[in-house]
Design an enzyme around this catalytic site. Structure first.
Site, PDB file in Angstrom:
ATOM      1  N   HIS A  12       4.227  -1.670  -3.461  1.00 16.88           N
ATOM      2  CA  HIS A  12       4.428  -2.849  -2.621  1.00 16.88           C
ATOM      3  C   HIS A  12       4.446  -4.074  -3.533  1.00 16.88           C
ATOM      4  CE1 HIS A  12       2.456  -0.232   0.676  1.00 16.88           C
ATOM      5  NE2 HIS A  12       3.765  -0.076   0.664  1.00 16.88           N
ATOM      6  N   GLU A  48      -7.448  -0.418  -3.199  1.00 15.59           N
ATOM      7  CA  GLU A  48      -7.042  -1.642  -2.512  1.00 15.59           C
ATOM      8  C   GLU A  48      -7.914  -2.796  -2.988  1.00 15.59           C
ATOM      9  OE1 GLU A  48      -4.574  -2.095  -0.414  1.00 15.59           O
ATOM     10  OE2 GLU A  48      -4.009  -0.047   0.203  1.00 15.59           O
TER      11      GLU A  48
HETATM   12 ZN   LIG Z   1       0.185  -1.747  -0.561  1.00 13.56          ZN
END
Ligand SMILES: [Zn+2]
Length: 372
Positions: free
Chosen positions: A165, A334
């Protein structure tokens, strides 16, 4: 002097809807061929010493509306040091950024940007080291190389990859820290790691989305982290080439590095719910996570994603697909866009400039706990 707002540069993203003196209404532009948007990065010129009010008016429809409350934008006048803007507020779908630039050229972004030019600097730095191997695994749809660095001589194949991403720029800052740590010949942990493991490192899995200023997709508007069960040369060559290379080496340990818009903490997501899950995989994942929590106050396990029920894992994501495919320990790291609210930094928020000790705070998150 008039206010000028522009984003026509590497990783830039903004559209000016309306401008009135030193106030402007702005919109974040959707990823090409996709409805995702949240990443912004633009320059504000001609406003040194004047109060500027910028309203990003389309936040309610962004990919993660929960990312805006308690969020503060970053600004830099030298594009090295990115400071949080205190005068950031969110209400009724509008993110308002009110501040007085000290200089006539200042850059604003969702998080400290990691441009493709900086990516090439990173590759140049490490590919030039005699003990680091370089390979292009293939080309993206825009013709950019999928760069892979190889370090170490060990039997265990460790894959670290980031920025599926592209708007999650902290993921490549993390890579910068991880590479610095792994190549530090004075670091005994790094020496043991390179003795026991071979690291395959893909610092940027989505160079097209990165350069285009996307949040979440590649040049074809495809979310790469929903392609791992069936990647294709037409839609998701980035995943196809990386997965093929993994098939050749096998995978013992994998970490996919991301950022999370809403949750103000560092956390891991695992592979619960894959069809062939083993006790060994579960035990090792837990061991890693517990050790990380023990050694790093920046890591925690109370906040995170909901766990998939047995047999209910989404196998299109890399972490689940790799755990199933190779029987390995695989995880998603994350990091927050906002900050680690348990250990906040009002000046920088979660940032690459590191209140801790190395260029990428989270580099220690991963690499130190290997020794256990
Ligand atoms: Zn991501």
């Amino acid at each position: 002097m008039a206010l000028t707002i522009s984003s026509a540069f590497d990783a830039g993203n903004i559209r000016v809807v309306k401008q009135d003196g030193f106030s402007a209404d702005l919109e974040i532009v959707k990823d090409h061929l996709s409805d995702f948007y949240q990443w912004f990065y633009f320059r504000v010129a001609g406003a040194g010493g004047r109060e500027v009010t910028l309203n990003i008016v389309n936040c309610a429809g962004s990919a993660y509306p929960n990312g805006w409350p308690d969020y503060k934008a970053v600004a830099s006048s030298d594009r090295e040091e990115w400071l949080r803007i205190d005068g950031t507020s969110y209400a009724d779908g509008v993110l308002t950024i009110r501040f007085t630039p000290e200089t006539d050229c200042v850059w604003l972004a969702y998080f400290a940007p990691y441009s493709m030019e900086r990516h090439h600097d990173l590759v140049a730095t490490y590919a030039s080291l005699p003990f680091v191997g370089y390979e292009s695994l293939g080309k993206s749809l825009d013709g950019q190389d999928i760069d892979c660095l190889t370090i170490g001589d060990g039997d265990l194949n460790v894959w670290l990859y980031a920025r599926q991403h592209p708007g999650e720029s902290m993921a490549e800052w993390w890579m910068e820290g991880a590479l610095e740590k792994l190549t530090d010949g004075d670091d005994p942990v790094a020496r043991v790691l390179l003795r026991d493991c071979t690291f395959h490192i893909v610092p940027n899995m989505n160079p097209d989305g990165s350069r285009r200023g996307h949040l979440r997709t590649n040049a074809a508007g495809i979310n790469l982290n929903r392609e791992w069960h069936a990647p294709s040369a037409e839609k998701s060559p980035e995943v196809l080439y990386v997965r093929n290379a993994m098939d050749e080496t096998g995978v013992d340990f994998a970490m996919d590095v991301h950022g999370d818009e809403a949750i103000p903490a560092n956390f891991l997501a695992g592979f619960e719910g894959i069809p062939s899950i083993t006790d060994r995989q579960t035990r090792l994942f837990k061991l890693f996570s517990e050790n990380l929590e023990r050694i790093s106050p920046d890591f925690q396990t109370s906040q995170g994603y909901e766990l998939a029920a047995p047999g209910q894992a989404n196998m299109s994501m890399s972490t689940t697909q790799l755990a199933e495919r190779y029987g390995c320990v695989s995880m998603t790291l994350e990091m927050p866009f906002k900050d680690n609210f348990d250990l906040p930094d009002p000046l920088y928020g979660w940032s690459p400039s590191d209140r801790n000790s190395s260029p990428s705070p989270a580099s220690t998150l991963c690499t130190r706990s290997y020794r256990n």
